[in-house]
Scaffold this motif. Sequence first.
Motif, PDB file in Angstrom:
ATOM      1  N   LEU A  16       0.856  -1.185   0.000  1.00  0.00           N
ATOM      2  CA  LEU A  16       0.000   0.000   0.000  1.00  0.00           C
ATOM      3  C   LEU A  16       0.895   1.238   0.000  1.00  0.00           C
ATOM      4  O   LEU A  16       1.039   1.942   0.997  1.00  0.00           O
ATOM      5  N   THR A  17       1.505   1.457  -1.159  1.00  0.00           N
ATOM      6  CA  THR A  17       2.535   2.479  -1.318  1.00  0.00           C
ATOM      7  C   THR A  17       2.226   3.336  -2.542  1.00  0.00           C
ATOM      8  O   THR A  17       1.928   2.797  -3.608  1.00  0.00           O
ATOM      9  N   TRP A  18       2.349   4.663  -2.361  1.00  0.00           N
ATOM     10  CA  TRP A  18       2.145   5.592  -3.467  1.00  0.00           C
ATOM     11  C   TRP A  18       3.292   6.585  -3.469  1.00  0.00           C
ATOM     12  O   TRP A  18       3.798   6.971  -2.424  1.00  0.00           O
ATOM     13  N   GLY A  19       3.698   6.996  -4.662  1.00  0.00           N
ATOM     14  CA  GLY A  19       4.863   7.857  -4.815  1.00  0.00           C
ATOM     15  C   GLY A  19       6.112   7.007  -4.888  1.00  0.00           C
ATOM     16  O   GLY A  19       6.077   5.794  -4.656  1.00  0.00           O
ATOM     17  N   HIS A  20       7.213   7.645  -5.240  1.00  0.00           N
ATOM     18  CA  HIS A  20       8.465   6.899  -5.394  1.00  0.00           C
ATOM     19  C   HIS A  20       9.684   7.749  -5.018  1.00  0.00           C
ATOM     20  O   HIS A  20      10.779   7.554  -5.522  1.00  0.00           O
ATOM     21  N   GLY A  21       9.465   8.677  -4.124  1.00  0.00           N
ATOM     22  CA  GLY A  21      10.553   9.555  -3.719  1.00  0.00           C
ATOM     23  C   GLY A  21      11.353   9.009  -2.549  1.00  0.00           C
ATOM     24  O   GLY A  21      10.972   8.022  -1.912  1.00  0.00           O
ATOM     25  N   PRO A  22      12.471   9.665  -2.239  1.00  0.00           N
ATOM     26  CA  PRO A  22      13.348   9.189  -1.176  1.00  0.00           C
ATOM     27  C   PRO A  22      12.830   9.445   0.247  1.00  0.00           C
ATOM     28  O   PRO A  22      13.198   8.730   1.171  1.00  0.00           O
ATOM     29  N   ARG A  23      11.994  10.459   0.440  1.00  0.00           N
ATOM     30  CA  ARG A  23      11.433  10.724   1.773  1.00  0.00           C
ATOM     31  C   ARG A  23      10.229   9.812   1.972  1.00  0.00           C
ATOM     32  O   ARG A  23       9.342   9.754   1.119  1.00  0.00           O
ATOM     33  N   VAL A  24      10.182   9.120   3.108  1.00  0.00           N
ATOM     34  CA  VAL A  24       9.128   8.133   3.340  1.00  0.00           C
ATOM     35  C   VAL A  24       8.213   8.605   4.470  1.00  0.00           C
ATOM     36  O   VAL A  24       8.669   8.887   5.579  1.00  0.00           O
ATOM     37  N   PHE A  25       6.929   8.678   4.159  1.00  0.00           N
ATOM     38  CA  PHE A  25       5.896   9.083   5.116  1.00  0.00           C
ATOM     39  C   PHE A  25       4.991   7.878   5.316  1.00  0.00           C
ATOM     40  O   PHE A  25       4.238   7.496   4.429  1.00  0.00           O
ATOM     41  N   GLU A  26       5.087   7.247   6.503  1.00  0.00           N
ATOM     42  CA  GLU A  26       4.277   6.080   6.804  1.00  0.00           C
ATOM     43  C   GLU A  26       3.115   6.496   7.697  1.00  0.00           C
ATOM     44  O   GLU A  26       3.302   7.193   8.685  1.00  0.00           O
ATOM     45  N   MET A  27       1.934   6.039   7.311  1.00  0.00           N
ATOM     46  CA  MET A  27       0.716   6.365   8.025  1.00  0.00           C
ATOM     47  C   MET A  27       0.146   5.062   8.594  1.00  0.00           C
ATOM     48  O   MET A  27      -0.189   4.161   7.836  1.00  0.00           O
ATOM     49  N   PHE A  28       0.050   4.977   9.902  1.00  0.00           N
ATOM     50  CA  PHE A  28      -0.529   3.814  10.568  1.00  0.00           C
ATOM     51  C   PHE A  28      -1.992   4.151  10.822  1.00  0.00           C
ATOM     52  O   PHE A  28      -2.298   5.002  11.663  1.00  0.00           O
ATOM     53  N   LEU A  29      -2.880   3.510  10.070  1.00  0.00           N
ATOM     54  CA  LEU A  29      -4.282   3.880  10.063  1.00  0.00           C
ATOM     55  C   LEU A  29      -5.190   2.711  10.420  1.00  0.00           C
ATOM     56  O   LEU A  29      -4.944   1.581  10.003  1.00  0.00           O
ATOM     57  N   GLU A  30      -6.244   3.007  11.158  1.00  0.00           N
ATOM     58  CA  GLU A  30      -7.325   2.060  11.407  1.00  0.00           C
ATOM     59  C   GLU A  30      -8.476   2.568  10.550  1.00  0.00           C
ATOM     60  O   GLU A  30      -8.923   3.697  10.722  1.00  0.00           O
ATOM     61  N   PRO A  31      -8.958   1.755   9.605  1.00  0.00           N
ATOM     62  CA  PRO A  31      -9.867   2.263   8.574  1.00  0.00           C
ATOM     63  C   PRO A  31     -11.222   2.786   9.039  1.00  0.00           C
ATOM     64  O   PRO A  31     -11.864   3.522   8.303  1.00  0.00           O
ATOM     65  N   THR A  32     -11.680   2.455  10.245  1.00  0.00           N
ATOM     66  CA  THR A  32     -12.964   2.988  10.710  1.00  0.00           C
ATOM     67  C   THR A  32     -12.798   4.111  11.734  1.00  0.00           C
ATOM     68  O   THR A  32     -13.789   4.681  12.188  1.00  0.00           O
ATOM     69  N   CYS A  33     -11.576   4.440  12.073  1.00  0.00           N
ATOM     70  CA  CYS A  33     -11.294   5.525  13.018  1.00  0.00           C
ATOM     71  C   CYS A  33     -11.499   6.870  12.310  1.00  0.00           C
ATOM     72  O   CYS A  33     -10.943   7.085  11.232  1.00  0.00           O
ATOM     73  N   PRO A  34     -12.296   7.784  12.880  1.00  0.00           N
ATOM     74  CA  PRO A  34     -12.529   9.064  12.193  1.00  0.00           C
ATOM     75  C   PRO A  34     -11.252   9.870  11.953  1.00  0.00           C
ATOM     76  O   PRO A  34     -11.144  10.562  10.939  1.00  0.00           O
ATOM     77  N   PHE A  35     -10.282   9.769  12.835  1.00  0.00           N
ATOM     78  CA  PHE A  35      -9.035  10.509  12.660  1.00  0.00           C
ATOM     79  C   PHE A  35      -8.176   9.881  11.560  1.00  0.00           C
ATOM     80  O   PHE A  35      -7.532  10.581  10.788  1.00  0.00           O
TER      81      PHE A  35
END
Length: 189
Positions: A16-35
Amino acid sequence: MTESITPAPAWKADPLTWGHGPRVFEMFLEPTCPFSVRAFGKIDALLEEAGSDRITVKIRLQSQPWHMYSGVVVRCILAASTLPAGREAAKAVMAAVAAHREEFEFTRHCGGPNMDATPNDIIARVERYSDIELRAAFANPELDREIKWHAKYARQNGIHVSPTFMIDGLVDPKVGSGDEVSAWAALLR
């Protein structure tokens, strides 16, 4: 001497990866959590503003027990990632759940109409809203391997709640789902 060759699995979960740049932004998400839903909704804008050639956004699924159908929904997303459309199918499932979040959640985490819902009802809703057939992929017992990888990766990085954000492998507690996309982009420049 005979070499033992382990066959490759008949399926593969698309990262589940988008983009291909050197800086990596990882998002830890729970899909039903409003935030988490709010953070998920900013991915495309972040890639556009920061540049998909400069950053890589990775979604890590963070199932949480107080979101009662979290495990079922996470399995649906990862099942979608094994389909021919891969990560885009998984993203479509996440978007469908986000758009209808309350139909996958309990009222105050402990009551409401979903008390009568079964896992089959939840899967059917995901399929209906995403227009993606998931049942066969969901039923693959080997999918557990991918689910466990997400859980283990989060725990190894000290992540217990969602949304949590990592930049280049380091958790940044100052980053939140309520931040403007421009603030995220500035951190990744």
